[in-house]
Design a protein around this motif. Structure first.
Motif, PDB file in Angstrom:
ATOM      1  N   LEU A  26      66.434  46.562  66.875  1.00 53.83           N
ATOM      2  CA  LEU A  26      66.718  45.586  65.826  1.00 53.83           C
ATOM      3  C   LEU A  26      67.629  46.151  64.740  1.00 53.83           C
ATOM      4  O   LEU A  26      68.590  45.488  64.348  1.00 53.83           O
ATOM      5  N   ILE A  27      67.372  47.351  64.282  1.00 53.01           N
ATOM      6  CA  ILE A  27      68.209  47.931  63.218  1.00 53.01           C
ATOM      7  C   ILE A  27      69.654  48.060  63.687  1.00 53.01           C
ATOM      8  O   ILE A  27      70.584  47.678  62.975  1.00 53.01           O
ATOM      9  N   GLY A  28      69.847  48.585  64.879  1.00 55.07           N
ATOM     10  CA  GLY A  28      71.201  48.743  65.422  1.00 55.07           C
ATOM     11  C   GLY A  28      71.895  47.410  65.609  1.00 55.07           C
ATOM     12  O   GLY A  28      73.082  47.249  65.294  1.00 55.07           O
ATOM     13  N   ARG A  29      71.158  46.427  66.100  1.00 51.04           N
ATOM     14  CA  ARG A  29      71.742  45.106  66.329  1.00 51.04           C
ATOM     15  C   ARG A  29      72.083  44.425  65.001  1.00 51.04           C
ATOM     16  O   ARG A  29      73.135  43.795  64.871  1.00 51.04           O
ATOM     17  N   LEU A  30      71.216  44.565  64.013  1.00 52.28           N
ATOM     18  CA  LEU A  30      71.513  43.998  62.697  1.00 52.28           C
ATOM     19  C   LEU A  30      72.766  44.638  62.108  1.00 52.28           C
ATOM     20  O   LEU A  30      73.596  43.955  61.503  1.00 52.28           O
ATOM     21  N   ASN A  85      58.548  32.852  55.905  1.00 48.87           N
ATOM     22  CA  ASN A  85      59.616  33.267  54.996  1.00 48.87           C
ATOM     23  C   ASN A  85      60.134  32.041  54.242  1.00 48.87           C
ATOM     24  O   ASN A  85      61.279  31.623  54.426  1.00 48.87           O
ATOM     25  N   GLN A  86      59.287  31.492  53.408  1.00 45.92           N
ATOM     26  CA  GLN A  86      59.593  30.257  52.698  1.00 45.92           C
ATOM     27  C   GLN A  86      60.837  30.359  51.827  1.00 45.92           C
ATOM     28  O   GLN A  86      61.550  29.388  51.630  1.00 45.92           O
ATOM     29  N   GLU A  87      61.106  31.535  51.306  1.00 46.47           N
ATOM     30  CA  GLU A  87      62.255  31.728  50.414  1.00 46.47           C
ATOM     31  C   GLU A  87      63.538  32.119  51.140  1.00 46.47           C
ATOM     32  O   GLU A  87      64.554  32.342  50.515  1.00 46.47           O
ATOM     33  N   TRP A  88      63.465  32.240  52.457  1.00 45.78           N
ATOM     34  CA  TRP A  88      64.622  32.620  53.267  1.00 45.78           C
ATOM     35  C   TRP A  88      65.208  33.970  52.827  1.00 45.78           C
ATOM     36  O   TRP A  88      66.412  34.162  52.751  1.00 45.78           O
ATOM     37  N   MET A  89      64.320  34.899  52.517  1.00 47.00           N
ATOM     38  CA  MET A  89      64.734  36.248  52.116  1.00 47.00           C
ATOM     39  C   MET A  89      65.343  36.979  53.311  1.00 47.00           C
ATOM     40  O   MET A  89      64.984  36.705  54.457  1.00 47.00           O
ATOM     41  N   ASP A  90      66.224  37.920  53.038  1.00 45.77           N
ATOM     42  CA  ASP A  90      66.788  38.757  54.102  1.00 45.77           C
ATOM     43  C   ASP A  90      65.758  39.829  54.438  1.00 45.77           C
ATOM     44  O   ASP A  90      65.570  40.782  53.683  1.00 45.77           O
ATOM     45  N   LEU A  91      65.076  39.674  55.564  1.00 43.55           N
ATOM     46  CA  LEU A  91      64.009  40.592  55.960  1.00 43.55           C
ATOM     47  C   LEU A  91      64.531  41.966  56.342  1.00 43.55           C
ATOM     48  O   LEU A  91      63.759  42.920  56.426  1.00 43.55           O
ATOM     49  N   ALA A  92      65.824  42.101  56.553  1.00 41.64           N
ATOM     50  CA  ALA A  92      66.407  43.388  56.916  1.00 41.64           C
ATOM     51  C   ALA A  92      66.222  44.423  55.809  1.00 41.64           C
ATOM     52  O   ALA A  92      66.109  45.615  56.078  1.00 41.64           O
ATOM     53  N   MET A  93      66.155  43.975  54.573  1.00 46.92           N
ATOM     54  CA  MET A  93      65.956  44.908  53.462  1.00 46.92           C
ATOM     55  C   MET A  93      64.599  45.592  53.593  1.00 46.92           C
ATOM     56  O   MET A  93      64.462  46.765  53.268  1.00 46.92           O
TER      57      MET A  93
END
Length: 112
Positions: A26-30, A85-93
């Motif tokens: 996932l990290i590499g793909r992101l 994720n109601q706020e549509w936050m960027d989960l990658a952080m």
């Protein structure tokens, strides 16, 4: 060591363009998506924000889930994202990646 398969959804903004994919890194793909390293849908439409992901025990189950989600109607996909994720936050952080640079319209800035 085998990496765990993950189904994920990226968005260009809140309830905007969505992309569904599967990966074992996932990290590499992101990183690839966020830096437009692979020409295609996500780079063309600025779809970089990780808004949902789900771990799977093996690649076949992850691929089945990805195909299932791609067949869902848009409202079901939005409900799935907003359930966790109601706020549509960027989960990658939360996975250790830096925030995406945001342009004036709330989307990542256009790349030259």
């Amino acid at each position: 060591m085998e990496k765990q398969p993950i189904v994920y959804i990226l968005a260009s903004g809140r309830a905007a363009t969505l992309y569904i994919g599967v990966t074992s890194n996932l990290i590499g793909r992101l990183y690839q998506h966020r830096n437009d390293l692979i020409p295609g849908f996500t780079s063309r439409y600025g779809v970089h924000r990780l808004v949902w992901f789900e771990r799977h025990p093996d690649r076949p189950s992850a691929i089945r889930r990805e195909k299932q989600l791609k067949k869902w109607n848009r409202d079901w996909k939005l409900s799935l994202i907003e359930a966790s994720n109601q706020e549509w936050m960027d989960l990658a952080m939360g996975l250790g990646l830096a925030p995406i640079e945001v342009g004036l319209n709330g989307s990542p800035p256009a790349r030259g």
